[in-house]
Design a protein around this motif. Sequence first.
Motif, mmCIF file in Angstrom:
data_model
loop_
_atom_site.group_PDB
_atom_site.id
_atom_site.type_symbol
_atom_site.label_atom_id
_atom_site.label_comp_id
_atom_site.label_asym_id
_atom_site.label_seq_id
_atom_site.Cartn_x
_atom_site.Cartn_y
_atom_site.Cartn_z
ATOM 1 N N PHE A 331 8.529 -0.174 -7.076
ATOM 2 C CA PHE A 331 9.984 -0.592 -6.951
ATOM 3 C C PHE A 331 11.051 -0.334 -8.048
ATOM 4 C CE2 PHE A 331 13.475 -3.624 -6.904
ATOM 5 C CZ PHE A 331 13.977 -3.344 -5.573
ATOM 6 N N HIS A 332 10.361 -0.630 -9.399
ATOM 7 C CA HIS A 332 11.392 -0.568 -10.514
ATOM 8 C C HIS A 332 11.369 0.770 -10.782
ATOM 9 C CE1 HIS A 332 10.542 -5.027 -10.694
ATOM 10 N NE2 HIS A 332 11.797 -4.953 -11.272
ATOM 11 N N PHE A 333 10.545 1.770 -10.646
ATOM 12 C CA PHE A 333 10.595 3.070 -10.898
ATOM 13 C C PHE A 333 11.078 4.006 -9.955
ATOM 14 C CE2 PHE A 333 7.355 1.777 -14.307
ATOM 15 C CZ PHE A 333 7.980 2.495 -15.263
ATOM 16 N N ILE A 338 2.268 3.600 -2.144
ATOM 17 C CA ILE A 338 1.114 4.240 -1.629
ATOM 18 C C ILE A 338 0.639 3.289 -0.415
ATOM 19 C CG2 ILE A 338 -1.245 4.699 -2.169
ATOM 20 C CD1 ILE A 338 0.758 6.526 -3.313
ATOM 21 N N PHE A 339 0.498 1.936 -0.542
ATOM 22 C CA PHE A 339 -0.046 1.187 0.596
ATOM 23 C C PHE A 339 0.957 1.187 1.788
ATOM 24 C CE2 PHE A 339 -1.745 -0.895 -3.339
ATOM 25 C CZ PHE A 339 -2.888 -1.283 -3.121
ATOM 26 N N VAL A 340 0.144 1.193 2.887
ATOM 27 C CA VAL A 340 0.874 1.179 4.163
ATOM 28 C C VAL A 340 0.737 -0.211 4.798
ATOM 29 C CG1 VAL A 340 0.719 2.028 6.469
ATOM 30 C CG2 VAL A 340 -0.037 3.526 4.536
ATOM 31 N N ASP A 341 1.555 -1.014 4.519
ATOM 32 C CA ASP A 341 1.607 -2.433 5.135
ATOM 33 C C ASP A 341 1.162 -2.963 6.527
ATOM 34 O OD1 ASP A 341 2.838 -2.338 2.683
ATOM 35 O OD2 ASP A 341 4.019 -4.193 2.705
ATOM 36 N N HIS A 342 1.625 -1.781 7.289
ATOM 37 C CA HIS A 342 1.140 -2.436 8.670
ATOM 38 C C HIS A 342 -0.266 -2.164 8.846
ATOM 39 C CE1 HIS A 342 2.341 2.034 9.100
ATOM 40 N NE2 HIS A 342 1.194 1.963 9.809
ATOM 41 N N ASP A 343 -1.072 -1.555 7.948
ATOM 42 C CA ASP A 343 -2.471 -1.617 8.457
ATOM 43 C C ASP A 343 -3.292 -2.662 7.275
ATOM 44 O OD1 ASP A 343 -2.437 0.563 9.962
ATOM 45 O OD2 ASP A 343 -2.626 2.159 8.593
ATOM 46 N N ILE A 344 -2.505 -3.666 6.647
ATOM 47 C CA ILE A 344 -3.244 -4.588 5.853
ATOM 48 C C ILE A 344 -3.580 -5.690 6.645
ATOM 49 C CG2 ILE A 344 -2.764 -5.941 4.045
ATOM 50 C CD1 ILE A 344 -0.874 -4.030 2.735
ATOM 51 N N VAL A 345 -4.884 -6.081 6.687
ATOM 52 C CA VAL A 345 -5.693 -7.104 7.228
ATOM 53 C C VAL A 345 -6.327 -7.955 6.310
ATOM 54 C CG1 VAL A 345 -5.252 -6.152 9.719
ATOM 55 C CG2 VAL A 345 -7.511 -5.901 8.212
ATOM 56 N N ILE A 346 -6.159 -7.640 5.090
ATOM 57 C CA ILE A 346 -7.076 -8.298 4.189
ATOM 58 C C ILE A 346 -6.454 -9.660 3.643
ATOM 59 C CG2 ILE A 346 -8.040 -8.203 1.621
ATOM 60 C CD1 ILE A 346 -8.720 -6.020 3.716
ATOM 61 N N PRO A 347 -7.267 -10.732 4.089
ATOM 62 C CA PRO A 347 -6.569 -12.161 3.664
ATOM 63 C C PRO A 347 -6.685 -12.107 2.145
ATOM 64 C CG PRO A 347 -9.075 -12.405 4.239
ATOM 65 C CD PRO A 347 -8.788 -10.869 4.460
ATOM 66 N N VAL A 348 -5.602 -13.163 1.729
ATOM 67 C CA VAL A 348 -5.200 -13.520 0.514
ATOM 68 C C VAL A 348 -6.424 -14.618 0.087
ATOM 69 C CG1 VAL A 348 -3.602 -14.292 -1.304
ATOM 70 C CG2 VAL A 348 -2.775 -12.901 0.760
ATOM 71 N N PRO A 349 -7.222 -14.212 -0.840
ATOM 72 C CA PRO A 349 -8.320 -15.231 -1.122
ATOM 73 C C PRO A 349 -7.561 -16.326 -2.104
ATOM 74 C CG PRO A 349 -8.389 -13.026 -2.477
ATOM 75 C CD PRO A 349 -7.439 -12.965 -1.503
ATOM 76 N N ARG A 370 5.340 -8.344 -1.428
ATOM 77 C CA ARG A 370 5.831 -8.140 0.043
ATOM 78 C C ARG A 370 7.476 -7.940 0.212
ATOM 79 N NH1 ARG A 370 5.871 -5.054 4.144
ATOM 80 N NH2 ARG A 370 6.293 -6.275 6.240
ATOM 81 N N LEU A 371 7.910 -8.775 -0.461
ATOM 82 C CA LEU A 371 9.548 -8.634 -0.107
ATOM 83 C C LEU A 371 10.142 -7.342 -0.823
ATOM 84 C CD1 LEU A 371 12.037 -10.407 0.513
ATOM 85 C CD2 LEU A 371 12.137 -11.420 -1.838
ATOM 86 N N LEU A 372 9.495 -7.134 -1.877
ATOM 87 C CA LEU A 372 9.949 -5.653 -2.281
ATOM 88 C C LEU A 372 9.715 -4.620 -1.297
ATOM 89 C CD1 LEU A 372 9.197 -5.831 -6.290
ATOM 90 C CD2 LEU A 372 11.577 -6.524 -4.802
ATOM 91 N N SER A 373 8.653 -4.641 -0.690
ATOM 92 C CA SER A 373 8.133 -3.617 0.260
ATOM 93 C C SER A 373 9.028 -3.622 1.509
ATOM 94 C CB SER A 373 6.554 -3.884 0.608
ATOM 95 O OG SER A 373 6.188 -2.823 1.464
ATOM 96 N N LYS A 374 9.415 -4.789 2.117
ATOM 97 C CA LYS A 374 10.254 -4.629 3.125
ATOM 98 C C LYS A 374 11.920 -4.215 2.649
ATOM 99 C CE LYS A 374 8.694 -9.170 5.064
ATOM 100 N NZ LYS A 374 8.970 -10.514 5.507
ATOM 101 N N ALA A 375 12.155 -4.400 1.493
ATOM 102 C CA ALA A 375 13.312 -3.674 1.001
ATOM 103 C C ALA A 375 13.124 -2.245 1.005
ATOM 104 C CB ALA A 375 13.899 -4.341 -0.157
ATOM 105 N N MET A 376 12.087 -1.758 0.318
ATOM 106 C CA MET A 376 11.929 -0.314 0.241
ATOM 107 C C MET A 376 11.902 0.312 1.610
ATOM 108 S SD MET A 376 9.034 -0.596 -3.090
ATOM 109 C CE MET A 376 8.745 1.310 -3.069
ATOM 110 N N ALA A 377 11.284 -0.311 2.636
ATOM 111 C CA ALA A 377 11.046 0.266 3.677
ATOM 112 C C ALA A 377 12.124 0.374 4.734
ATOM 113 C CB ALA A 377 9.769 -0.266 4.487
ATOM 114 N N SER A 378 12.977 -0.895 4.402
ATOM 115 C CA SER A 378 14.108 -0.795 5.578
ATOM 116 C C SER A 378 15.623 -0.606 4.746
ATOM 117 C CB SER A 378 14.332 -2.336 5.970
ATOM 118 O OG SER A 378 14.061 -3.447 4.918
#
Length: 686
Positions: A331-333, A338-349, A370-378
């Motif tokens: 985001f800063h660069f 690389i990560f595709v968020d809609h495929d993530i099903v990994i629980p946060v340990p 995740r908040l940055l990811s939403k901004a980047m995608a939308s």
Amino acid sequence: MEILKSCDSCKARKRVYLANSPNSQRRKAQCHFSRRKIPQRRNVNTILTSPPSPAVESPSISQVDENPRRPLPELYVDRLLAQARTAGALGNEKPFAVKGIGLVIGNASLTFFSDNRLLYLSSRLRNDRVKELVQRISSVIVTRLQHHESVVPTGSLGGAKGNQKDVFTFTDRAEANAQIKLYFERVHPFYPFLDQKEFEDMAFSSNFPGRLGQNKAMYALYHAVVALGCQAGDGGRFEPGKGRAWQYLTRAFAIFPDLLALPDSLDVLQAMTAMTIYSLNISCLAIEHFILSEASRRAQNLGRANLVGKARTGYHRAFWVLYTIEKITNFHFGRNSIFVDHDIVIPVPSAPDAVIGELDWFLVTARYARLLSKAMASLFSIAGTDDPKSYYLAIIRECEIELEQWRMSIPVGIRPGQPYQSHGIQGTLLRLAALRIHLLYNSFKLSLSRATLHLAANTSNIVSQASQAESTRAMMETSRSVLELTAFIDVEPNTPLWIMAGIPVVALFILFDLVVTNPKHAGTSTNLALLDMAGGHFSRIEYASGGSLPGSLIGEFAHIAREYVNTVKNEDSSNPSLDKQSLALLKSPPATFSPLNRTGPQPPCEKRLTTAIGSPPSPEMTHVPDNLVFDNDINMPLDDALLFPINDRYFEMDDETPMGTDIMDLFNSAMPGIDPFFNQMMGRDH
């Protein structure tokens, strides 16, 4: 409604119905036929009770619903494909987008000085001081990025790779064990991807040297962890190829090409995660993107593996550490994720070793990523809607709401948005975590404010004047907060680039633009003082690096701004007629200002506005951006009005051959003696 074929009596006795059967006559029972009960399911009643008439045609889709909801989102690329080779093809027309995906690098980056931006600053300052400074910076950058193939210093990546026998010689165990303990004390709480007890039991065991030579992934992981611990102590350096930590790192990087050929496994992923963490500092900036991308790809691929027990927990930890690093860094660069968020099903340990005081650092930073990811995608992407400008404004507001919700989830004592009180925070780790959280919050807030002003400057009747004023003030106040925090930033080799230089340099340039555009504003004196403070911070970087990072060059922007303000003050700016002219121009409706991206001569009102805000350049030098976004009430004195240049022309550059200088390249450098394998891979991204 349909009537049942069997009478109620036969149905109850589960017999086949026969009219006037002997059994019915003997029981003297009368046949009663019930109606069929319609099942209560969605749309079944309509289908069963309203059979279609053969004389009536089925309605078309447009008749059923004039505005059907699309099950799949429409992107701009869908329009490109749908209208290709048609009369309505989009051709070379560029879609509208909110520029500046990140703070540091990318389109409309504040650290990038294009020819148009330099021309504007020259017209405002009435000299070429900034242009000359940028040219000096450009010369320094070229010198730093020059690669000398014949020079292979000791401890370089190329030197380590050239002698495989020396790679697997075991290091001093006593020294290495001390660095491992230092790693888990200072680094691990912020990147908890390892099980501390399991790793220490393995590393401190008597038979570990024999096992290490048989497992390349474990060998790379071990030396990367030792290098991180050494760097967190006193073994790190700002320059690549120097320092004790770099000697450990070369052992890990020497077999990195071999790791690329290995199948996905937890050992390989953990090794790449450790190397990714090391690459976040300035000395590895040249290879950071390549290592981070490969580690992120491995993290997603390993999600399909059937891991159980401790291996499963270890994978979950490594995944979320990499997810957080990758989202924040890219985001800063200004890079795509690389990560595709809609495929993530990994629980946060659960990560108890990443809970610092009352702060769950692991979870808080993952939510921020995740908040940055939403901004980047939308927000920072091309919209496929018919009204993208209104869409972007709605997304900005939603991001602001979610940012505030994230802020409120942080403990009160270290919550961003309020003054950072280092003396009231107990513990070195908690102070460092609080400082990073404040910088993260302010960086995203700056991005949203810039997005709002960009939308206002390049549209009409979308962003209200009140919203523009609020965003302009927010940019100034947030930039001030960032520069105030520079006094608490550790200028150390292990400090991530975006903390030590990325966010502060953007805040510096925002205040610089505000001062140059508003030399008579009431807050200019405070802004100048903070610019001087920022200049001191970057001079600290130059001092700590032994002159290898010329940060004092960035501090010269503060000197230019102060000299300009002093020049304006010394001029006869108290002429009442000038103030009246200024207010009259500001009261003019937006239609009197020239539209954006217009070619041809500038209208006279644009030159008068330039003179009104305190910089009377000569006519031949006048070339300023259109539609300066201003703050506060029109009727107040000019000294309280706040303007900020943020439209396309100010940052305009050629997409194919961008001409200009990116100041952030001051912190980049060629990797000494780097293996040609890395040069080939990095050449695609740098």
